[in-house]
Design a protein around this motif. Structure first.
Motif, short mmCIF file in Angstrom:
data_model
loop_
_atom_site.label_atom_id
_atom_site.label_comp_id
_atom_site.label_asym_id
_atom_site.label_seq_id
_atom_site.Cartn_x
_atom_site.Cartn_y
_atom_site.Cartn_z
N ARG A 49 12.08 -34.16 -6.71
CA ARG A 49 11.19 -34.26 -7.87
C ARG A 49 9.76 -34.14 -7.35
O ARG A 49 9.48 -34.56 -6.23
N THR A 50 8.91 -33.52 -8.16
CA THR A 50 7.52 -33.41 -7.75
C THR A 50 6.83 -34.76 -7.97
O THR A 50 7.02 -35.39 -9.00
N LYS A 51 6.06 -35.18 -6.97
CA LYS A 51 5.30 -36.44 -7.05
C LYS A 51 3.85 -36.19 -7.43
O LYS A 51 3.28 -36.92 -8.21
N SER A 52 3.26 -35.16 -6.80
CA SER A 52 1.86 -34.86 -7.06
C SER A 52 1.56 -33.44 -6.61
O SER A 52 2.33 -32.84 -5.85
N LEU A 53 0.45 -32.94 -7.07
CA LEU A 53 -0.01 -31.64 -6.62
C LEU A 53 -0.56 -31.78 -5.21
O LEU A 53 -1.35 -32.68 -4.94
N LEU A 54 -0.11 -30.91 -4.31
CA LEU A 54 -0.70 -30.86 -2.97
C LEU A 54 -1.93 -29.96 -3.01
O LEU A 54 -2.99 -30.32 -2.54
N GLY A 55 -1.79 -28.77 -3.59
CA GLY A 55 -2.94 -27.90 -3.69
C GLY A 55 -2.60 -26.53 -4.23
O GLY A 55 -1.44 -26.20 -4.47
N VAL A 56 -3.67 -25.75 -4.41
CA VAL A 56 -3.57 -24.38 -4.89
C VAL A 56 -4.39 -23.52 -3.93
O VAL A 56 -5.55 -23.81 -3.66
N SER A 57 -3.77 -22.47 -3.43
CA SER A 57 -4.44 -21.53 -2.53
C SER A 57 -4.37 -20.14 -3.15
O SER A 57 -3.30 -19.68 -3.52
N THR A 58 -5.53 -19.48 -3.26
CA THR A 58 -5.58 -18.21 -3.98
C THR A 58 -6.15 -17.06 -3.17
O THR A 58 -6.20 -15.94 -3.66
N ASN A 59 -6.58 -17.29 -1.96
CA ASN A 59 -7.30 -16.28 -1.21
C ASN A 59 -6.59 -15.92 0.09
O ASN A 59 -7.13 -16.11 1.18
N PHE A 60 -5.36 -15.42 -0.02
CA PHE A 60 -4.60 -15.06 1.17
C PHE A 60 -3.83 -13.78 0.91
O PHE A 60 -3.16 -13.66 -0.11
N ILE A 61 -3.93 -12.84 1.82
CA ILE A 61 -3.18 -11.59 1.73
C ILE A 61 -1.97 -11.70 2.66
O ILE A 61 -2.12 -11.92 3.86
N GLN A 62 -0.78 -11.56 2.10
CA GLN A 62 0.47 -11.67 2.87
C GLN A 62 1.04 -10.28 3.11
O GLN A 62 1.24 -9.52 2.17
N HIS A 63 1.33 -9.98 4.36
CA HIS A 63 2.00 -8.74 4.75
C HIS A 63 3.44 -9.09 5.08
O HIS A 63 3.69 -9.88 5.99
N TYR A 64 4.38 -8.52 4.35
CA TYR A 64 5.79 -8.82 4.52
C TYR A 64 6.45 -7.82 5.48
O TYR A 64 5.98 -6.69 5.61
N PRO A 65 7.54 -8.24 6.13
CA PRO A 65 8.24 -7.34 7.05
C PRO A 65 8.71 -6.03 6.42
O PRO A 65 8.83 -5.02 7.10
#
Length: 128
Positions: A49-65
């Motif tokens: 169950r979710t207890k609290s928000l840890l955070g929100v990250s919006t500025n990351f570019i992910q390169h997948y295999p």
């Protein structure tokens, strides 16, 4: 998810063959907390169950295999164990293991490392 020793649960991901936080994508019409619970169960066999928000990250570019590239908007929650549901886990998971703050493996991307750092520094919720 942390255990009573304040170790965090990490997933060795099959797509990167490296460690990170359990998670995944929202399904259409699904809230972020519900996606967290669903993805956690699929990838770990654990009902949380979710207890609290840890955070929100919006500025990351992910390169997948597979050569996909995406700007990853990630919402992470602090969760607690409700019960172990299944020994069967997703093929996306190679291993699951708890780690102490000072014994972390190399994390597959900077975004996940930032969430882990904020958790251990008790600096949450955060938005970047």
């Amino acid at each position: 998810m942390a255990n009573s020793k304040n170790e965090i649960l990490l997933q060795k991901r099959s797509d990167f063959n490296a460690w990170g936080l359990p998670g995944g994508a929202l399904e259409f019409g699904e809230s972020a907390p519900k996606a967290c619970v669903r993805e956690f169960l699929e990838e770990t066999g654990l009902k949380v169950r979710t207890k609290s928000l840890l955070g929100v990250s919006t500025n990351f570019i992910q390169h997948y295999p597979n050569q996909d590239v995406a700007q990853a908007v990630t919402v992470e929650f602090v969760v607690e164990l409700v019960e172990k549901m299944s020994k069967e886990i997703s093929s996306e998971t190679l291993d699951l293991k708890y780690f102490y703050k000072d014994k972390l493996p190399k994390i597959f991307n900077k975004q996940h490392q930032i969430f882990i750092d904020h958790y251990f520094n008790e600096d949450y919720p955060f938005i970047d």
